[in-house]
Design a protein around this motif. Structure first.
Motif, PDB file in Angstrom:
ATOM      1  N   LEU A   1      -2.295  -7.068  15.984  1.00  0.00           N
ATOM      2  CA  LEU A   1      -2.504  -5.792  17.032  1.00  0.00           C
ATOM      3  C   LEU A   1      -2.866  -4.693  16.997  1.00  0.00           C
ATOM      4  O   LEU A   1      -3.206  -3.677  17.611  1.00  0.00           O
ATOM      5  N   ARG A   2      -3.404  -4.470  15.532  1.00  0.00           N
ATOM      6  CA  ARG A   2      -4.010  -3.007  15.339  1.00  0.00           C
ATOM      7  C   ARG A   2      -5.372  -3.139  14.593  1.00  0.00           C
ATOM      8  O   ARG A   2      -6.305  -2.935  15.571  1.00  0.00           O
ATOM      9  N   ASP A   3      -5.601  -3.595  13.472  1.00  0.00           N
ATOM     10  CA  ASP A   3      -6.811  -3.894  12.849  1.00  0.00           C
ATOM     11  C   ASP A   3      -7.514  -4.824  13.889  1.00  0.00           C
ATOM     12  O   ASP A   3      -8.651  -4.957  14.125  1.00  0.00           O
ATOM     13  N   GLY A   4      -6.966  -5.934  14.065  1.00  0.00           N
ATOM     14  CA  GLY A   4      -7.584  -7.255  15.009  1.00  0.00           C
ATOM     15  C   GLY A   4      -7.820  -6.551  16.166  1.00  0.00           C
ATOM     16  O   GLY A   4      -8.914  -6.661  16.857  1.00  0.00           O
TER      17      GLY A   4
ATOM     18  N   ILE B   1       2.981   1.049  -1.038  1.00  0.00           N
ATOM     19  CA  ILE B   1       1.555   1.686  -1.396  1.00  0.00           C
ATOM     20  C   ILE B   1       0.323   0.658  -0.995  1.00  0.00           C
ATOM     21  O   ILE B   1       0.459  -0.399  -1.874  1.00  0.00           O
ATOM     22  N   ASN B   2      -0.626   1.092  -0.079  1.00  0.00           N
ATOM     23  CA  ASN B   2      -1.538  -0.057   0.218  1.00  0.00           C
ATOM     24  C   ASN B   2      -2.812   0.376  -0.311  1.00  0.00           C
ATOM     25  O   ASN B   2      -3.231   1.618  -0.324  1.00  0.00           O
ATOM     26  N   ILE B   3      -3.375  -0.645  -1.107  1.00  0.00           N
ATOM     27  CA  ILE B   3      -4.690  -0.338  -1.763  1.00  0.00           C
ATOM     28  C   ILE B   3      -5.845  -1.199  -1.311  1.00  0.00           C
ATOM     29  O   ILE B   3      -6.190  -2.183  -1.772  1.00  0.00           O
ATOM     30  N   PRO B   4      -6.285  -0.755  -0.242  1.00  0.00           N
ATOM     31  CA  PRO B   4      -7.285  -1.660   0.618  1.00  0.00           C
ATOM     32  C   PRO B   4      -8.641  -1.707   0.158  1.00  0.00           C
ATOM     33  O   PRO B   4      -9.149  -0.781  -0.516  1.00  0.00           O
ATOM     34  N   ASP B   5      -9.357  -2.909   0.343  1.00  0.00           N
ATOM     35  CA  ASP B   5     -10.762  -2.904   0.307  1.00  0.00           C
ATOM     36  C   ASP B   5     -11.324  -2.941   1.700  1.00  0.00           C
ATOM     37  O   ASP B   5     -11.609  -3.734   2.352  1.00  0.00           O
ATOM     38  N   THR B   6     -11.335  -1.561   2.096  1.00  0.00           N
ATOM     39  CA  THR B   6     -11.676  -1.305   3.534  1.00  0.00           C
ATOM     40  C   THR B   6     -13.013  -1.828   3.736  1.00  0.00           C
ATOM     41  O   THR B   6     -13.333  -2.268   5.010  1.00  0.00           O
ATOM     42  N   VAL B   7     -13.944  -1.997   3.095  1.00  0.00           N
ATOM     43  CA  VAL B   7     -15.375  -2.384   3.217  1.00  0.00           C
ATOM     44  C   VAL B   7     -15.789  -3.690   2.931  1.00  0.00           C
ATOM     45  O   VAL B   7     -16.943  -3.893   2.960  1.00  0.00           O
TER      46      VAL B   7
ATOM     47  N   PHE C   1       1.793   4.098   2.702  1.00  0.00           N
ATOM     48  CA  PHE C   1       0.731   5.161   2.614  1.00  0.00           C
ATOM     49  C   PHE C   1      -0.238   4.059   2.023  1.00  0.00           C
ATOM     50  O   PHE C   1      -0.471   3.526   1.067  1.00  0.00           O
ATOM     51  N   SER C   2      -1.307   4.434   2.949  1.00  0.00           N
ATOM     52  CA  SER C   2      -2.773   3.826   2.142  1.00  0.00           C
ATOM     53  C   SER C   2      -3.858   4.583   1.936  1.00  0.00           C
ATOM     54  O   SER C   2      -4.107   5.753   2.727  1.00  0.00           O
ATOM     55  N   ALA C   3      -4.660   4.362   0.981  1.00  0.00           N
ATOM     56  CA  ALA C   3      -5.756   4.969   0.352  1.00  0.00           C
ATOM     57  C   ALA C   3      -7.085   4.318   0.922  1.00  0.00           C
ATOM     58  O   ALA C   3      -7.268   3.450   0.448  1.00  0.00           O
ATOM     59  N   GLU C   4      -7.478   4.694   2.169  1.00  0.00           N
ATOM     60  CA  GLU C   4      -8.613   4.207   2.858  1.00  0.00           C
ATOM     61  C   GLU C   4      -9.838   4.193   1.706  1.00  0.00           C
ATOM     62  O   GLU C   4     -10.092   5.175   0.901  1.00  0.00           O
ATOM     63  N   ASP C   5     -10.427   3.082   1.551  1.00  0.00           N
ATOM     64  CA  ASP C   5     -11.671   2.611   0.700  1.00  0.00           C
ATOM     65  C   ASP C   5     -11.270   3.018  -0.797  1.00  0.00           C
ATOM     66  O   ASP C   5     -11.919   3.247  -1.553  1.00  0.00           O
TER      67      ASP C   5
ATOM     68  N   VAL D   1      -1.921  -5.065  -0.106  1.00  0.00           N
ATOM     69  CA  VAL D   1      -3.276  -4.951  -0.085  1.00  0.00           C
ATOM     70  C   VAL D   1      -3.852  -5.526   1.248  1.00  0.00           C
ATOM     71  O   VAL D   1      -3.340  -6.109   1.937  1.00  0.00           O
ATOM     72  N   HIS D   2      -5.112  -4.806   1.527  1.00  0.00           N
ATOM     73  CA  HIS D   2      -5.586  -5.110   2.847  1.00  0.00           C
ATOM     74  C   HIS D   2      -7.093  -5.465   2.736  1.00  0.00           C
ATOM     75  O   HIS D   2      -7.760  -4.388   2.662  1.00  0.00           O
ATOM     76  N   CYS D   3      -7.432  -6.486   2.718  1.00  0.00           N
ATOM     77  CA  CYS D   3      -8.741  -6.852   2.255  1.00  0.00           C
ATOM     78  C   CYS D   3      -9.882  -7.424   3.738  1.00  0.00           C
ATOM     79  O   CYS D   3      -9.440  -8.194   4.351  1.00  0.00           O
ATOM     80  N   HIS D   4     -10.814  -6.512   3.716  1.00  0.00           N
ATOM     81  CA  HIS D   4     -11.630  -7.012   4.802  1.00  0.00           C
ATOM     82  C   HIS D   4     -12.701  -8.093   4.382  1.00  0.00           C
ATOM     83  O   HIS D   4     -12.840  -8.271   2.926  1.00  0.00           O
ATOM     84  N   ASN D   5     -13.371  -8.624   5.310  1.00  0.00           N
ATOM     85  CA  ASN D   5     -14.155 -10.012   4.946  1.00  0.00           C
ATOM     86  C   ASN D   5     -15.562  -9.861   4.900  1.00  0.00           C
ATOM     87  O   ASN D   5     -16.245 -10.944   5.099  1.00  0.00           O
TER      88      ASN D   5
HETATM   89  O1  KIV Z   1      -9.266  -1.013   6.268  1.00  0.00           O
HETATM   90  C1  KIV Z   1      -8.493  -0.219   6.068  1.00  0.00           C
HETATM   91  O2  KIV Z   1      -8.591   0.588   4.964  1.00  0.00           O
HETATM   92  C2  KIV Z   1      -7.441  -0.028   7.210  1.00  0.00           C
HETATM   93  C3  KIV Z   1      -6.415   1.176   6.677  1.00  0.00           C
HETATM   94  C4  KIV Z   1      -6.173   1.939   7.711  1.00  0.00           C
HETATM   95  C5  KIV Z   1      -5.119   0.429   6.258  1.00  0.00           C
HETATM   96  O3  KIV Z   1      -7.469  -0.679   7.968  1.00  0.00           O
END
Ligand code: KIV
Ligand code: ZN
Length: 513
Positions: A12-15, A166-172, A138-142, A201-205
């Motif tokens: 409902l948010r990133d999607g 603590i979220n450690i995302p792979d934003t890109v 808390f997320s550290a974007e990128d 973790v929050h992994c983009h594809n």
């Molecule tokens: O991709 C990302 O880093 C995000 C953050 C805001 C969690 O969507």
């Protein structure tokens, strides 16, 4: 069983922020309720500061969700955090999720802030959020393009300020499974405070590694995975929830963790999302694609007949795919229909049942046999329906290969019946143009498609249209769906559904101001 892995759904948010996937308030509520049935641990319901409409939607989701944590995402700005709290304070279990970019390229070019200032802001805003509630992510974007020592410092400070995840995302979508594992282990080594909180973790594809990277992160100590139904999300999407859930369920020998997902709700969640957005999954998509459990080759079919495990590593039933059983016919009564709905896992209110039964009768009259997939289509469409400001009464179309198609369409708008005639390039175009005249709007058809719900010549046609208003540069794309054994009728219903969504959203926007 080992530790438990939390599933954080961000459909409902990133999607929702990905192209073609926007949803109106009713659709968000419907999907949120389905996510609760799927038993996700956290529902990220939206980006509170994006618009008053987004804030309202999060608030409404927070109000209907009974057990699941509802999260609201915001930047590390004081006003945004106040809005996030406003949006989730009514939830049974609220969470504020705040983020700031930490990679050199984002800090220099996007934020135009020094690393020190980023660190101070993050700490200050977590403290501000902590005044409202205890559950703070808390997320550290990128993060995957950030400096490990810098991350260790900022994480230590925000954890001391009160962050609980603590979220450690792979934003890109840049990292790889091995690299991500080493990276996470290094951060853990440099930031012992991480052992006291959930690591997410929050992994983009972007490189097709979203799921693989998430699984690697679990082995490196992550206890929360952020993902979406059907893998929708920014650009190439996010890690797909259904793939992660089924890997964790199917390969318990490698991943001995507890996961709360009710996998039998996977298919229904995937179909509901496709039905809302009009974005279908590719046939060979793992777990939820139409071919995911189809065995075509003779050798495979032969093996399957002797022992299903020759080619089947998980059962279709485990993801909620039932055999497409013949269930009812035109003589079936309301009781039998309701009993069937209950065994299929639906609980409808009295009014919803009455409407579903009328639709079912309509289908059963034209189609001798009604199957489970037909019922799924009937009910899921109805659940996301918006108020019928305009309603089809009847249409007559004259077509032939040597004449111009002419449609006469009669519709109810409020307490008036309006009839209009139009010619067009084929029967569907003629009917659409007549509807445009009735509703007095100039509309552009962006897309039209037709699928069949089941096999067979009397199968239900499932039409999808996407349209926008011409002359309104802010017009969204509205998706309409229509079901009928007649493809022209299915298309007309889909068009009317999209127009009703347009009117519904316009009214909502007026109300919100
Ligand atoms: O991709 C990302 O880093 C995000 C953050 C805001 C969690 O969507
Ligand atoms: Zn993201």
């Amino acid at each position: 069983m080992g530790k438990s892995i939390k599933i954080f759904d961000t459909t409902l948010r990133d999607g929702e922020q990905s192209p073609g996937c926007s949803m109106n308030l009713k659709e968000k509520l419907q999907l949120a309720k389905q996510l609760e049935k799927l038993n996700v641990d956290i529902i990220e319901a939206g980006f509170a500061a994006a618009s008053p409409g987004d804030l309202l939607a999060i608030k409404e989701v927070a109000g209907v969700i009974e057990n699941t944590t509802v999260a609201s995402l915001v930047r590390t700005h004081k006003d945004d955090i106040d809005k996030a709290w406003e949006s989730v304070k009514g939830a049974v279990s609220p969470r504020i999720h705040t983020f700031i970019a930490t990679s050199p390229i984002h800090m220099e070019y996007k934020l135009k802030m020094s690393p020190e200032a980023v660190m101070d802001r993050a700490e200050e805003m977590v403290k501000h959020a902590k005044k409202y509630l205890s559950d703070i992510e808390f997320s550290a974007e990128d993060a995957t393009r950030s400096d490990v020592d810098f991350l260790a410092k900022i994480f230590t400070r925000v954890i001391n300020a009160g962050a609980t995840t603590i979220n450690i995302p792979d934003t890109v979508g840049y990292t790889t499974p091995e690299e991500y594992y080493d990276f996470l282990m290094k951060i853990r080594g440099k930031c012992p405070a991480l052992d006291k909180v959930d690591i997410s973790v929050h992994c983009h594809n972007d490189l097709g590694l979203g799921v693989a990277n998430s699984l690697s992160a679990i082995r490196a100590g992550a206890t929360q995975i952020e993902c979406t139904i059907n893998g929708i999300g920014e650009r190439a999407g996010n890690a797909s929830l259904e793939e992660i859930a089924m890997v964790l369920n199917t390969r318990k020998d490698i991943y001995p963790y507890t996961v709360n997902i009710d996998t039998t709700q996977i298919m229904r969640s995937s179909e509901l999302l496709s039905s809302i957005t009009g974005v279908k999954v590719q046939p060979n998509k793992a777990i939820v694609g139409a071919n995911a459990f189809a065995h075509e080759s003779g050798i495979h079919q032969h093996g399957m007949l002797s022992n299903k495990e020759t080619y089947e590593i998980m059962t279709p039933e485990s993801v909620g795919l039932s055999e497409n059983k013949l269930v009812l016919g035109k003589h079936s009564g309301k009781h039998a229909f309701n009993d069937k709905l209950i065994t299929m896992g639906y609980t409808l209110t009295k009014e919803e049942l009455a409407e579903a039964f009328t639709r079912f009768k309509d289908v059963a009259d034209k189609k001798k046999e009604v199957h489970e997939r037909d019922i799924d289509a009937i009910v899921s469409r109805q659940n996301v329906a918006v108020p019928k400001e305009v309603e089809l009464e009847r249409f007559v179309i004259n077509i032939g290969n040597t004449i111009t198609s002419t449609a006469i369409v009669k519709m109810k708008a409020g307490n008036k019946s309006i009839e209009k005639v139009s010619t067009g390039d084929g029967p569907i175009d003629a009917a659409f143009k007549a509807i445009e005249k009735i509703v007095g709007k100039k509309l552009k058809l962006e897309d039209w498609s037709m699928d069949s719900v089941t096999e067979g010549k009397d199968a239900l046609g499932d039409a999808t249209v996407k349209l926008r208003e011409i002359g309104n540069e802010n017009s969204n794309v509205y998706i309409g769906r229509g079901l009928s054994t007649d493809i022209v009728e299915a298309s007309v219903k889909a068009y009317v559904n999209a127009v009703n969504k347009m009117i519904y959203e316009e009214k909502q926007e007026e109300q919100i101001g």
